[in-house]
Every structure is written in C-alpha cells, then in structure tokens.
Design a protein around this motif. Structure first.
Motif, PDB file in Angstrom:
ATOM      1  N   THR A  55      -4.755   8.071  -8.719  1.00 52.67           N
ATOM      2  CA  THR A  55      -3.958   7.569  -9.029  1.00 52.67           C
ATOM      3  C   THR A  55      -3.664   7.585 -10.102  1.00 52.67           C
ATOM      4  OG1 THR A  55      -6.176   6.947  -8.639  1.00 52.67           O
ATOM      5  CG2 THR A  55      -5.551   5.532  -9.995  1.00 52.67           C
ATOM      6  N   SER A  58       0.375   2.265 -14.747  1.00 50.63           N
ATOM      7  CA  SER A  58       1.959   1.562 -14.845  1.00 50.63           C
ATOM      8  C   SER A  58       2.260   1.363 -15.960  1.00 50.63           C
ATOM      9  CB  SER A  58       1.540   0.209 -13.361  1.00 50.63           C
ATOM     10  OG  SER A  58       2.413  -0.583 -13.489  1.00 50.63           O
ATOM     11  N   ARG A  61       3.002  -2.965 -15.611  1.00 43.17           N
ATOM     12  CA  ARG A  61       2.176  -3.739 -15.136  1.00 43.17           C
ATOM     13  C   ARG A  61       0.377  -3.249 -15.843  1.00 43.17           C
ATOM     14  NH1 ARG A  61       0.409  -2.884  -9.682  1.00 43.17           N
ATOM     15  NH2 ARG A  61       2.121  -0.819  -9.248  1.00 43.17           N
ATOM     16  N   LYS A  63      -1.533  -1.408 -15.885  1.00 42.86           N
ATOM     17  CA  LYS A  63      -3.296  -1.222 -15.451  1.00 42.86           C
ATOM     18  C   LYS A  63      -3.083  -0.118 -14.219  1.00 42.86           C
ATOM     19  CE  LYS A  63      -2.480  -3.666 -11.258  1.00 42.86           C
ATOM     20  NZ  LYS A  63      -3.289  -5.154 -10.108  1.00 42.86           N
ATOM     21  N   TRP A  65      -3.439   2.054 -11.127  1.00 41.31           N
ATOM     22  CA  TRP A  65      -2.819   1.526  -9.934  1.00 41.31           C
ATOM     23  C   TRP A  65      -3.145   3.073  -9.022  1.00 41.31           C
ATOM     24  CZ3 TRP A  65       1.511   3.666  -7.004  1.00 41.31           C
ATOM     25  CH2 TRP A  65       2.271   4.409  -8.323  1.00 41.31           C
ATOM     26  N   ARG A  66      -3.665   2.681  -7.693  1.00 42.22           N
ATOM     27  CA  ARG A  66      -3.596   3.658  -6.910  1.00 42.22           C
ATOM     28  C   ARG A  66      -2.583   3.577  -5.903  1.00 42.22           C
ATOM     29  NH1 ARG A  66      -9.595   5.221  -3.660  1.00 42.22           N
ATOM     30  NH2 ARG A  66      -9.520   5.302  -5.883  1.00 42.22           N
ATOM     31  N   GLU A  69      -1.843   1.196  -2.750  1.00 39.97           N
ATOM     32  CA  GLU A  69      -3.339   0.664  -2.463  1.00 39.97           C
ATOM     33  C   GLU A  69      -2.498  -1.143  -2.094  1.00 39.97           C
ATOM     34  OE1 GLU A  69      -4.915  -0.034  -6.345  1.00 39.97           O
ATOM     35  OE2 GLU A  69      -2.696  -0.975  -7.360  1.00 39.97           O
ATOM     36  N   SER A  70      -1.433  -1.228  -2.363  1.00 42.47           N
ATOM     37  CA  SER A  70      -0.784  -2.466  -1.544  1.00 42.47           C
ATOM     38  C   SER A  70       0.215  -2.207  -0.361  1.00 42.47           C
ATOM     39  CB  SER A  70      -0.071  -3.181  -2.450  1.00 42.47           C
ATOM     40  OG  SER A  70       1.356  -2.253  -3.186  1.00 42.47           O
TER      41      SER A  70
END
Length: 114
Positions: A55, A58, A61, A63, A65-66, A69-70
């Motif tokens: 993890t 970012s 962004r 935030k 992010w893992r 994840e997307s």
C-alpha cells in the motif's frame, strides 16, 4: 550481511521526510527487476507490513492506494528492507501482472540512448 530486526525497530529506523513520506522501491522477488518507485507514509508502511498487501501514498491524488486496487495487478510483500540511512525502503514483492500503469512489466522501460 543482513540484520534481521523486529517490526517495531524497522518502523523506528525509517526516516520520513518533512512531508511524512519515504521513497519505496519495489523489486521483483523472482527476477530481481526493479519494478517501480512510489511513496509511503508511516500508515501505509504499517498497513503493508501488517497485511502483506503493498500500500502506497499517492502524491498526485493525495490519498492511500493499494497497488492493484483498480487494475488487479497487486503486489504481495515478500521481504522489506530499510537502507543504512533509513531514508529509503526496498520492498521485495511478488508482482501479479505488470507493475507499471502503462502496462509495461516495470516502470523503468525507457533507456537513455546515444
């Protein structure tokens, strides 16, 4: 030579910059290829060490992010190292799919020519 230290000592050895970040290099545990560099906060490092799911933070962004994840191209932590100065982390990972958002196996696919 490799010193094995506890999770607490590992976390305390990491020197986060003024923004609370530390660079993390992801390396394939199977090939040795350098996959990518990203940033971690203490929170994302703690989460990575606790869960084994890499993890990051970012900066663009702002935030957590893992990885994957997307895209589904996750990184599973195999080993974690902190360098001698404490200002960079090396994560040896099991990479599922390409590491780069471009679809390349590694983010380091552009080489200086002559």
């Amino acid at each position: 030579m490799t010193d094995t230290i506890s999770r607490e000592k590992f976390l305390n050895a990491v020197k986060f910059n003024a923004d609370g970040l530390v660079p993390a290099i992801a390396q394939s545990c199977s090939t040795g290829a350098v996959l990518m560099m990203a940033w971690m906060t203490r929170h994302t490092l703690e989460e990575t060490l606790a869960t084994g799911h890499v993890t990051y933070w970012s900066r663009s962004r702002q935030k957590v992010w893992r990885k994957g994840e997307s895209s589904g191209h996750v990184q599973r932590l195999v080993e974690a190292f902190v360098d001698c100065d404490g200002d960079t982390i090396l994560l040896r990972v099991d990479q599922m799919g390409p590491a780069c958002h471009t679809g390349a196996p590694t983010c380091f696919f552009r080489k200086l020519g002559e």
